[in-house]
Write a protein that holds these residues in place. Structure first.
Motif, mmCIF file in Angstrom:
data_model
loop_
_atom_site.group_PDB
_atom_site.id
_atom_site.type_symbol
_atom_site.label_atom_id
_atom_site.label_comp_id
_atom_site.label_asym_id
_atom_site.label_seq_id
_atom_site.Cartn_x
_atom_site.Cartn_y
_atom_site.Cartn_z
ATOM 1 N N GLN A 89 0.827 -1.203 0.000
ATOM 2 C CA GLN A 89 0.000 0.000 0.000
ATOM 3 C C GLN A 89 0.869 1.263 0.000
ATOM 4 O OE1 GLN A 89 -3.674 0.584 0.186
ATOM 5 N NE2 GLN A 89 -3.352 -1.338 -0.909
ATOM 6 N N ALA A 90 1.923 1.253 0.805
ATOM 7 C CA ALA A 90 2.817 2.413 0.869
ATOM 8 C C ALA A 90 3.537 2.622 -0.464
ATOM 9 C CB ALA A 90 3.829 2.231 1.999
ATOM 10 N N LYS A 91 3.988 1.531 -1.075
ATOM 11 C CA LYS A 91 4.678 1.641 -2.368
ATOM 12 C C LYS A 91 3.747 2.181 -3.445
ATOM 13 C CE LYS A 91 7.759 -2.234 -1.493
ATOM 14 N NZ LYS A 91 8.071 -3.603 -1.855
ATOM 15 N N LEU A 92 2.512 1.668 -3.481
ATOM 16 C CA LEU A 92 1.551 2.154 -4.476
ATOM 17 C C LEU A 92 1.235 3.628 -4.254
ATOM 18 C CD1 LEU A 92 -0.854 -0.907 -4.724
ATOM 19 C CD2 LEU A 92 0.620 -0.011 -6.547
ATOM 20 N N ASP A 93 1.108 4.025 -2.996
ATOM 21 C CA ASP A 93 0.833 5.428 -2.681
ATOM 22 C C ASP A 93 2.002 6.318 -3.120
ATOM 23 O OD1 ASP A 93 -0.741 7.541 -1.469
ATOM 24 O OD2 ASP A 93 0.762 7.565 0.126
ATOM 25 N N LYS A 94 3.206 5.904 -2.787
ATOM 26 C CA LYS A 94 4.394 6.685 -3.144
ATOM 27 C C LYS A 94 4.571 6.751 -4.665
ATOM 28 C CE LYS A 94 9.227 7.212 -1.844
ATOM 29 N NZ LYS A 94 10.346 6.685 -1.078
ATOM 30 N N PHE A 95 4.326 5.631 -5.340
ATOM 31 C CA PHE A 95 4.436 5.596 -6.791
ATOM 32 C C PHE A 95 3.399 6.516 -7.436
ATOM 33 C CE2 PHE A 95 3.605 3.337 -10.924
ATOM 34 C CZ PHE A 95 4.812 3.660 -11.513
ATOM 35 N N GLY A 96 2.177 6.487 -6.922
ATOM 36 C CA GLY A 96 1.125 7.361 -7.448
ATOM 37 C C GLY A 96 1.480 8.832 -7.286
ATOM 38 N N LYS A 97 2.031 9.176 -6.121
ATOM 39 C CA LYS A 97 2.423 10.577 -5.890
ATOM 40 C C LYS A 97 3.583 10.988 -6.791
ATOM 41 C CE LYS A 97 0.620 10.816 -1.229
ATOM 42 N NZ LYS A 97 0.892 10.820 0.196
ATOM 43 N N LEU A 111 -4.508 4.618 -12.880
ATOM 44 C CA LEU A 111 -4.491 3.157 -12.730
ATOM 45 C C LEU A 111 -3.781 2.731 -11.444
ATOM 46 C CD1 LEU A 111 -3.795 2.095 -16.420
ATOM 47 C CD2 LEU A 111 -5.903 1.720 -15.109
ATOM 48 N N THR A 112 -2.748 3.467 -11.056
ATOM 49 C CA THR A 112 -2.042 3.157 -9.815
ATOM 50 C C THR A 112 -2.958 3.355 -8.609
ATOM 51 O OG1 THR A 112 0.075 3.774 -10.789
ATOM 52 C CG2 THR A 112 -0.041 3.742 -8.387
ATOM 53 N N HIS A 113 -3.706 4.450 -8.593
ATOM 54 C CA HIS A 113 -4.641 4.702 -7.491
ATOM 55 C C HIS A 113 -5.754 3.648 -7.478
ATOM 56 C CE1 HIS A 113 -2.587 8.253 -6.237
ATOM 57 N NE2 HIS A 113 -2.853 8.922 -7.348
ATOM 58 N N GLN A 114 -6.210 3.263 -8.669
ATOM 59 C CA GLN A 114 -7.233 2.216 -8.757
ATOM 60 C C GLN A 114 -6.678 0.887 -8.241
ATOM 61 O OE1 GLN A 114 -8.726 1.618 -12.722
ATOM 62 N NE2 GLN A 114 -9.860 -0.206 -12.154
ATOM 63 N N THR A 115 -5.445 0.577 -8.581
ATOM 64 C CA THR A 115 -4.810 -0.659 -8.107
ATOM 65 C C THR A 115 -4.693 -0.654 -6.590
ATOM 66 O OG1 THR A 115 -3.566 -0.867 -10.158
ATOM 67 C CG2 THR A 115 -2.714 -2.068 -8.264
ATOM 68 N N ARG A 116 -4.330 0.484 -6.026
ATOM 69 C CA ARG A 116 -4.208 0.594 -4.570
ATOM 70 C C ARG A 116 -5.549 0.352 -3.892
ATOM 71 N NH1 ARG A 116 -4.133 4.759 -0.472
ATOM 72 N NH2 ARG A 116 -2.598 4.212 1.102
ATOM 73 N N ARG A 117 -6.617 0.943 -4.460
ATOM 74 C CA ARG A 117 -7.951 0.738 -3.887
ATOM 75 C C ARG A 117 -8.384 -0.728 -4.008
ATOM 76 N NH1 ARG A 117 -8.691 5.613 -6.561
ATOM 77 N NH2 ARG A 117 -9.717 4.579 -8.305
ATOM 78 N N THR A 118 -8.123 -1.327 -5.149
ATOM 79 C CA THR A 118 -8.487 -2.732 -5.349
ATOM 80 C C THR A 118 -7.707 -3.632 -4.401
ATOM 81 O OG1 THR A 118 -8.995 -2.308 -7.677
ATOM 82 C CG2 THR A 118 -8.614 -4.604 -7.052
ATOM 83 N N HIS A 119 -6.428 -3.363 -4.240
ATOM 84 C CA HIS A 119 -5.596 -4.142 -3.318
ATOM 85 C C HIS A 119 -6.141 -4.028 -1.895
ATOM 86 C CE1 HIS A 119 -1.933 -4.824 -0.795
ATOM 87 N NE2 HIS A 119 -1.812 -5.863 -1.619
ATOM 88 N N ALA A 120 -6.524 -2.818 -1.511
ATOM 89 C CA ALA A 120 -7.082 -2.609 -0.164
ATOM 90 C C ALA A 120 -8.398 -3.358 -0.009
ATOM 91 C CB ALA A 120 -7.283 -1.118 0.093
ATOM 92 N N LEU A 175 -9.348 -6.079 -1.611
ATOM 93 C CA LEU A 175 -9.137 -7.522 -1.616
ATOM 94 C C LEU A 175 -8.411 -8.029 -0.371
ATOM 95 C CD1 LEU A 175 -8.123 -8.097 -5.353
ATOM 96 C CD2 LEU A 175 -10.301 -8.689 -4.250
ATOM 97 N N TYR A 176 -7.440 -7.283 0.120
ATOM 98 C CA TYR A 176 -6.564 -7.803 1.167
ATOM 99 C C TYR A 176 -6.594 -7.026 2.474
ATOM 100 C CZ TYR A 176 -4.706 -10.434 -2.734
ATOM 101 O OH TYR A 176 -4.583 -11.254 -3.814
ATOM 102 N N GLY A 177 -7.292 -5.892 2.511
ATOM 103 C CA GLY A 177 -7.309 -5.073 3.720
ATOM 104 C C GLY A 177 -7.905 -5.787 4.920
ATOM 105 N N ALA A 178 -9.028 -6.440 4.722
ATOM 106 C CA ALA A 178 -9.675 -7.137 5.841
ATOM 107 C C ALA A 178 -8.810 -8.293 6.337
ATOM 108 C CB ALA A 178 -11.044 -7.656 5.409
ATOM 109 N N LEU A 179 -8.201 -9.023 5.421
ATOM 110 C CA LEU A 179 -7.321 -10.123 5.801
ATOM 111 C C LEU A 179 -6.133 -9.599 6.614
ATOM 112 C CD1 LEU A 179 -6.442 -13.092 5.643
ATOM 113 C CD2 LEU A 179 -5.312 -12.525 3.473
ATOM 114 N N ASP A 180 -5.570 -8.483 6.194
ATOM 115 C CA ASP A 180 -4.446 -7.906 6.930
ATOM 116 C C ASP A 180 -4.885 -7.474 8.329
ATOM 117 O OD1 ASP A 180 -1.650 -6.779 7.020
ATOM 118 O OD2 ASP A 180 -2.843 -4.976 7.442
ATOM 119 N N GLU A 181 -6.076 -6.930 8.429
ATOM 120 C CA GLU A 181 -6.571 -6.497 9.740
ATOM 121 C C GLU A 181 -6.732 -7.697 10.673
ATOM 122 O OE1 GLU A 181 -10.455 -4.263 11.555
ATOM 123 O OE2 GLU A 181 -9.772 -3.720 9.543
#
Length: 138
Positions: free
Chosen positions: A26-34, A104-113, A115-121
């Motif tokens: 998530q951090a990498k996608l955010d940094k890449f998007g910025k 697309l990077t921001h969309q990928t970050r949202r999709t990743h969150a 799909l996997y955000g609840a599992l990570d929590e």
């Protein structure tokens, strides 16, 4: 006809490493998007500068033609104006592509969150160790 833009020095915006944890991705996608957003803005500023320089070179070509200087200088200056105009047009295409990649990077970050955000929590809030991702996929 100078540009205030200067090349950046340093490392890549987002380091490529083997850290595939949810929060790291998530951090990498955010940094890449910025970084892409910054690049898009820089490309647009460069395009505007090149467009202005092309207009200025065209005006200089007209001025030296009116001054009745050697026609080869008029032709050379007009060619510079044309080349700068063409480069500005291509920069527009590049900036559009960078913006599309940003989106697309921001969309990928949202999709990743999603799909996997609840599992990570769940995994992060457990006291017991859990299997690594992929352990059960055999």
């Amino acid at each position: 006809m100078s540009s205030e833009l200067a090349p950046r020095r340093g490392t890549a915006a987002v380091p490529a490493d083997n850290d595939n944890r949810y929060k790291a991705i998530q951090a990498k996608l955010d940094k890449f998007g910025k970084a892409l957003e910054d690049a898009t803005r820089d490309l647009e500023r460069l395009r505007n500068s090149m467009h202005a320089n092309a207009a200025h070179a065209d005006s200089v070509a007209t001025d030296i033609e009116n001054a009745e200087l050697d026609p080869k200088f008029v032709s050379l200056t007009a060619n510079v104006a044309s080349a700068l105009g063409g480069a500005a047009h291509e920069l527009r295409t590049l900036a559009d592509t960078a913006q599309e990649t940003t989106d697309l990077t921001h969309q990928t970050r949202r999709t990743h969150a999603k799909l996997y955000g609840a599992l990570d929590e769940v995994r992060s809030n457990r006291r017991e160790k859990t299997a690594k991702p992929g352990f059960f996929a055999r």
